[in-house]
Design a protein around this motif. Structure first.
Motif: not given
Length: 330
Positions: A262-267, A279-281, A284-287
């Motif tokens: 997940w972390l690799t794809r997020w970067i 969901p996790l992205a 973080l966007y809202e946070q």
């Protein structure tokens, strides 16, 4: 004409040509206003994020030390990085921004970037006073970019993403201008804006001795990527400078907290994951003030190097206790 006279004239011609080559970097003291004044810079009408009309030359740059960049608020890569980096520089300069150093971000997409949109953009980045975000007529802004040497063909219509060099700093009264990068060290940019562009003709009273110079450690590839791409928005266990970078989460321990895939794809493609409403992205966007993670355009090798560096720094600062044989058997 004797050979000595001919030789002297040749030298004079060479000196003249050399002087012309340096005219952009350091203008003659006798006529800086004529070369880099009203006759060169268009007095473009613009509107800032508060809806106030201004003129580019008369109101924004005349007799001022300035940092100017061109952005558009829907940009998902270079513009957020550049804005975040300049925010760090603003923090370092403090109350001088708006007093003897001035920041201007001008939109290249004025149809979308109304004053209201620019104001919201500045608020998301928690921009302090003394920094104006501006919009205006597209043709006028294009001419302005060309005059400042910051027009890159293909950026406006999406044919190229190569607009990293969209920042210029300078002192209009002396005629000294220089391009800079979004990846520049914020302390270097702050020093240029706060010191060298104000007193560049004065000899420093400080003396330096090579014997007293500290040894410099060669950073790894991953560390270089972190410092040039990530450190404008994130800290890495660095609480001392957290106020400069409180745009995104601290990255210390992130390799332990997140799934590696997940972390690799997020970067690699945060814009795609946000579009898919991962969901996790989205959390973080809202946070973090609905400020989207920019696409850093890193390849697999670069991402691997970055994650290795983050993991090494986490282990250095927060070493995990070794797992005993009895614990491993359970």
């Amino acid at each position: 004409m004797g050979w000595k006279t001919s030789k002297i004239l040749s030298r004079l011609l060479l000196l003249t040509l050399c002087s012309a080559q340096w005219s952009f970097a350091a203008v003659s003291e006798s006529a800086p206003a004529q070369q880099w004044g009203r006759d060169y810079f268009p007095n473009t009408p613009l509107i800032n994020q508060d809806g106030q009309p201004v003129r580019f030359f008369d109101d924004l740059i005349k007799d001022k030390v300035v940092a100017i960049n061109f952005i558009f608020t829907t940009c998902s890569d270079s513009c957020p990085l550049e804005t975040a980096r300049l925010r760090q520089v603003q923090k370092l300069l403090g109350e001088r921004v708006g007093r003897d150093v001035f920041f201007y971000s001008i939109s290249i997409d004025p149809e979308t970037d109304t004053p209201e949109v620019l104001k919201h953009y500045a608020e998301k980045f928690k921009i302090g006073p003394g920094w104006q975000f501006l919009t205006g007529n597209k043709d006028d802004i294009t001419l302005l970019r060309q005059k400042l040497g910051l027009f890159i063909k293909g950026v406006d219509d999406g044919q190229t993403k190569d607009h990293n060099l969209s920042l210029i700093i300078g002192n209009q009264s002396t005629g000294r201008w220089m391009k800079a990068s979004a990846m520049e060290n914020p302390y270097v940019l702050a020093d240029r804006l706060g010191k060298s562009l104000h007193n560049w003709k004065l000899v420093s009273a400080n003396t330096n001795d090579y014997a007293e110079a500290p040894s410099v450690r060669q950073p790894s590839v991953g560390e270089q990527i972190y410092r040039t791409r990530c450190s404008s928005c994130h800290t890495l266990g660095d609480t001392e400078h957290a106020g400069m970078r409180s745009i995104g989460p601290d990255l210390l321990g992130v390799t332990r907290q997140r799934n590696p895939a997940w972390l690799t794809r997020w970067i690699k493609e945060p814009d795609v994951m946000l579009a898919e409403k991962d969901p996790l992205a989205m959390l973080l966007y809202e946070q973090y003030n609905r400020l989207a993670m920019p696409n850093l355009r890193l390849g697999d090798v670069e991402i691997s190097a970055l994650l290795t560096y983050l993991e090494e720094e986490t282990e250095r600062l927060q070493p995990q206790a070794p797992v005993s044989t009895s614990q491993a058997s359970h």
